[in-house]
Design an enzyme around this catalytic site. Structure first.
Site, PDB file in Angstrom:
ATOM      1  CG  ASP A 180      54.736  -9.541 -55.134  1.00  0.00           C
ATOM      2  OD1 ASP A 180      54.734 -10.767 -55.308  1.00  0.00           O
ATOM      3  OD2 ASP A 180      54.116  -8.973 -54.213  1.00  0.00           O
TER       4      ASP A 180
ATOM      5  CG  ASP B 276      55.710 -14.350 -56.451  1.00  0.00           C
ATOM      6  OD1 ASP B 276      54.529 -14.186 -56.799  1.00  0.00           O
ATOM      7  OD2 ASP B 276      56.256 -13.653 -55.583  1.00  0.00           O
TER       8      ASP B 276
ATOM      9  CG  ASP C 228      49.070 -10.007 -63.554  1.00  0.00           C
ATOM     10  OD1 ASP C 228      49.921 -10.844 -63.882  1.00  0.00           O
ATOM     11  OD2 ASP C 228      48.160  -9.624 -64.310  1.00  0.00           O
TER      12      ASP C 228
ATOM     13  CB  SER D 172      56.232   1.668 -37.440  1.00  0.00           C
ATOM     14  OG  SER D 172      56.427   2.938 -36.845  1.00  0.00           O
TER      15      SER D 172
ATOM     16  CE  LYS E 230      48.636 -14.463 -50.685  1.00  0.00           C
ATOM     17  NZ  LYS E 230      49.249 -14.708 -52.011  1.00  0.00           N
TER      18      LYS E 230
ATOM     19  CB  CYS F 182      52.985 -16.496 -47.991  1.00  0.00           C
ATOM     20  SG  CYS F 182      53.981 -15.166 -48.679  1.00  0.00           S
TER      21      CYS F 182
END
Length: 350
Positions: free
Chosen positions: A90, A226, A49, A140, A19, A16
Site C-alpha cells: 500500500d 495495487d 486510495d 495480538s 475482504k 485478500c
C-alpha cells in the site's frame, strides 16, 4: 513439525479474498454525520486510495496504512511473508517508501499452537528486513480464526505522491504482475495444486512491489494502485470512476498465470470471484471476441499482493519502460489498455 496442520482450514476466506464486498463496503463507509476537516490530511476517506496521507511539511508527507487477512497458504512462514508484503504494498502503491511496521495478530490459541504464530511473525520479519524496515511492535488477540497483517508507515515527497484517482484521458495502463493467484490459492486449499505451481504461487505472493517507489519519482505516472481482493476489474473501476473516465482494455494483452488456466478447467474458482462480479458487473462490458468464461474467472479473481496498476502518459511511456526494465520487469512494459472519456460502461474489455 506441524506439517499436518493446514492454516487455510481454520479460515472461512483466503488472503485478500476475505475482504468485504465492494457494495457492502460502500454501505459501511456511508456517513450522514458532519466530518471534521483537517487541512494537512492529503488523502483520507474521501477517496478509494490505498493508504492515508498526512502532510508533515510543504515537501514531505506521511503514509499510513493497515492490512491484514486470514491465511491464503498453509505454511505459517509463507503466510507471514505474504501478509507483510501485501501490507507494505500500500505504501509503494502511493509512490512512497516504507519506514516501519507494527504487527496485527489474531490467533485461536485453543486450536493452533503458539509456535505456528511465532513462525508467522518470523516470515513477516524477513519481508520487513527485505524492505529495509523494522517490525517494531504490534498487538495480538485471541480470535476464532488466524489473522495476520501489518500497520505500515511510510514517507513520500508531496510532489511524488501517487493516487488512484488522478488518471488522465489518454493515459496508458500497465500491470506489473499476472492475474491468477486467487485461482492457484484455491487449488492449493483443495489439495489440487502441483508442487511446481505452488512454488510459482509463493514466489508471486511474497514479491515486494518496491517498484512503486521508483515509479513514484516519474511525473509520467499519473495514477497508481495495487490490485488486490476486488480483482483487476474492481480496482480499475475505482481508478476510472475516481478520475471521471472509462477504461478500454485488450484482454489478450493482460498478463495471466498460464498455470491458473488448467485449474479453471477443473472449475477451481474462489468464492470471492462471484462476490466481486455481483458487486460491479453492471459497470463492465465485453466484446464478443473475449472468452466469456475465462475472462469472468480471471478479471474478477481476487489477488493477494497483486501487481501495480499504473496509468502512464503516452509521452512518458519510454521513461516508465526504462524504469521497469532496470528493475527486471521487462515482461510488463506493454500497455494493456487506456483511459478514455467516461462512457456508459466504466470498463470495456476488447
Amino acid at each position: 513439525m506441524h506439517e499436518e496442520i493446514k492454516l487455510t482450514q481454520y479460515a472461512h476466506g483466503a488472503g485478500c479474498g476475505c475482504k468485504i464486498a465492494p457494495q457492502v463496503l460502500d454501505e459501511i463507509l456511508k456517513s450522514n454525520s458532519v466530518q471534521n476537516t483537517f487541512d494537512e490530511l492529503m488523502v483520507g476517506n474521501g477517496t478509494r486510495d490505498d493508504a492515508a496521507v498526512y502532510r508533515l511539511s510543504p515537501t514531505d508527507a506521511l503514509i499510513a496504512t493497515t492490512d491484514f487477512f486470514t491465511p491464503i497458504v498453509n505454511d505459517p512462514v509463507i503466510f507471514g511473508k505474504v501478509a507483510a508484503a501485501n501490507a507494505i504494498s500500500d505504501v509503494y502503491a502511493m509512490g512512497g517508501r516504507p519506514l516501519l511496521a507494527l504487527a496485527i495478530l489474531g490467533w485461536p490459541v485453543d486450536k493452533l499452537p503458539a509456535a505456528l504464530a511465532q513462525q508467522v511473525l518470523e516470515g513477516a520479519r524477513s519481508i520487513c528486513s527485505e524492505a529495509g524496515i523494522p517490525l517494531a511492535g504490534g498487538h495480538s488477540i485471541d480470535s476464532p480464526e488466524p489473522i495476520f497483517g501489518l500497520s505500515v508507515n511510510g514517507m513520500v515527497k508531496t510532489k511524488h505522491l501517487k493516487q488512484n484517482n488522478r488518471a488522465q484521458e489518454g493515459d496508458l495502463l500497465l500491470l506489473t504482475k499476472p492475474l491468477g493467484v486467487g485461482v492457484l490459492a484455491t487449488a492449493a486449499k483443495r489439495d489440487l495444486i502441483t508442487a511446481e505451481d505452488e512454488e510459482l504461487l509463493y514466489r508471486q505472493l511474497i514479491q515486494l512491489n518496491s517498484i512503486g517507489a521508483d515509479l513514484g519519482l516519474s511525473d509520467a505516472v499519473h495514477a497508481m494502485t495495487d490490485v488486490t481482493g476486488f480483482g483487476l476489474s474492481g480496482h480499475l473501476i475505482e481508478m476510472a470512476e475516481g478520475s471521471g473516465l472509462s477504461a478500454v482494455l485488450e484482454y489478450t494483452r493482460i498478463p495471466k498465470l498460464e498455470a491458473a488456466k488448467k485449474y479453471l478447467r477443473q472449475n477451481v474458482i474462489p468464492d470471492a470471484t462471484y462476490r466481486n462480479w455481483k458487486s460491479y458487473h453492471q459497470k463492465i462490458a465485453f466484446e464478443a471476441s473475449v472468452d466469456a468464461m475465462e475472462s469472468f474467472q480471471l478479471l474478477q479473481d481476487p489477488q493477494t499482493n497483486g501487481g501495480l496498476l499504473i496509468a502512464v502518459s503516452p509521452d512518458g511511456l519510454a521513461e516508465v519502460r526504462q524504469i521497469l526494465e532496470e528493475k527486471e520487469y521487462s515482461a510488463f512494459t506493454e500497455p494493456i489498455g487506456k483511459l478514455v472519456p467516461a462512457a456508459e460502461k466504466t470498463v470495456i474489455y476488447l
